[in-house]
Structure formats: C-alpha cells, structure tokens
Design a protein around this motif. Sequence first.
Motif, PDB file in Angstrom:
ATOM      1  N   CYS A  57      11.606 -23.103  54.382  1.00  0.00           N
ATOM      2  CA  CYS A  57      10.549 -22.488  55.298  1.00  0.00           C
ATOM      3  C   CYS A  57       9.148 -23.301  55.354  1.00  0.00           C
ATOM      4  CB  CYS A  57      10.055 -21.093  54.930  1.00  0.00           C
ATOM      5  SG  CYS A  57      11.769 -19.823  55.421  1.00  0.00           S
ATOM      6  N   ALA A  58       8.505 -23.479  54.348  1.00  0.00           N
ATOM      7  CA  ALA A  58       7.247 -24.297  54.304  1.00  0.00           C
ATOM      8  C   ALA A  58       7.521 -25.658  54.855  1.00  0.00           C
ATOM      9  CB  ALA A  58       6.975 -24.371  52.647  1.00  0.00           C
ATOM     10  N   GLU A  59       8.495 -26.461  54.624  1.00  0.00           N
ATOM     11  CA  GLU A  59       8.671 -27.627  55.333  1.00  0.00           C
ATOM     12  C   GLU A  59       8.801 -27.530  56.966  1.00  0.00           C
ATOM     13  OE1 GLU A  59      11.400 -31.735  55.427  1.00  0.00           O
ATOM     14  OE2 GLU A  59      12.437 -29.893  54.605  1.00  0.00           O
ATOM     15  N   ARG A  60       9.530 -26.407  57.259  1.00  0.00           N
ATOM     16  CA  ARG A  60       9.636 -26.070  58.885  1.00  0.00           C
ATOM     17  C   ARG A  60       8.130 -25.534  59.489  1.00  0.00           C
ATOM     18  NH1 ARG A  60      15.561 -23.433  59.392  1.00  0.00           N
ATOM     19  NH2 ARG A  60      16.761 -25.025  58.584  1.00  0.00           N
ATOM     20  N   ALA A  61       7.524 -24.933  58.639  1.00  0.00           N
ATOM     21  CA  ALA A  61       6.200 -24.309  59.005  1.00  0.00           C
ATOM     22  C   ALA A  61       5.292 -25.606  59.109  1.00  0.00           C
ATOM     23  CB  ALA A  61       5.590 -23.303  57.946  1.00  0.00           C
ATOM     24  N   GLU A  62       5.426 -26.433  58.174  1.00  0.00           N
ATOM     25  CA  GLU A  62       4.491 -27.844  58.397  1.00  0.00           C
ATOM     26  C   GLU A  62       4.842 -28.548  59.501  1.00  0.00           C
ATOM     27  OE1 GLU A  62       2.603 -31.491  57.899  1.00  0.00           O
ATOM     28  OE2 GLU A  62       5.039 -31.139  57.979  1.00  0.00           O
ATOM     29  N   ASN A  63       6.155 -28.794  59.913  1.00  0.00           N
ATOM     30  CA  ASN A  63       6.594 -29.238  60.742  1.00  0.00           C
ATOM     31  C   ASN A  63       5.948 -28.761  62.167  1.00  0.00           C
ATOM     32  OD1 ASN A  63       7.724 -31.293  59.586  1.00  0.00           O
ATOM     33  ND2 ASN A  63       9.719 -30.412  59.624  1.00  0.00           N
ATOM     34  N   TRP A  64       6.204 -27.561  62.272  1.00  0.00           N
ATOM     35  CA  TRP A  64       5.574 -26.717  63.441  1.00  0.00           C
ATOM     36  C   TRP A  64       4.263 -27.019  63.748  1.00  0.00           C
ATOM     37  CZ3 TRP A  64       2.719 -22.578  65.054  1.00  0.00           C
ATOM     38  CH2 TRP A  64       2.616 -22.394  66.403  1.00  0.00           C
TER      39      TRP A  64
END
Length: 73
Positions: A57-64
């Motif tokens: 989730c942290a990685e996806r949030a950072e990408n978004w």
Amino acid sequence: MTNQPAFKFRLGLVTATIWKNDSFYSVDFTRSYKDSDGNWKSTASYAHADLLNISKCAERAENWIARQTNDNQ
C-alpha cells in the motif's frame, strides 16, 4: 461539508487513504477487523500478517502521489 480523500485503495484488510493538503499529500493506513459483536471496525495497529500489505500500500501510494505531482508540473 466533509473533506474527501484524494484517493483510497485496499489490499486485504489494509486500506490506504491519501489526503491532499495545500501543497502536499499525506497517507493514513488502517486495518479493518470485526469486533466480538461482528461489527466492522478499523485500527492503526497491525499484525505480522498485515505488514506485506502495508508495504505494498505504501508503494502504491507513493506511485500515485508521484503521478499526481508529475502531472501537475
């Protein structure tokens, strides 16, 4: 009027909520669970089994957030 999140997504029982502030984004992570009466609740406390989903989730949030920042430049 309630402040709405900029974006929200879920992996398993973990939810990432992204908030847009004036000049930056912030992220809240929560885990859903059922209490003893069977009602859904959320917490910011995580079990060992939740940690991989938190990292994803942290990685996806950072990408978004990076995409939003790049699109607005």
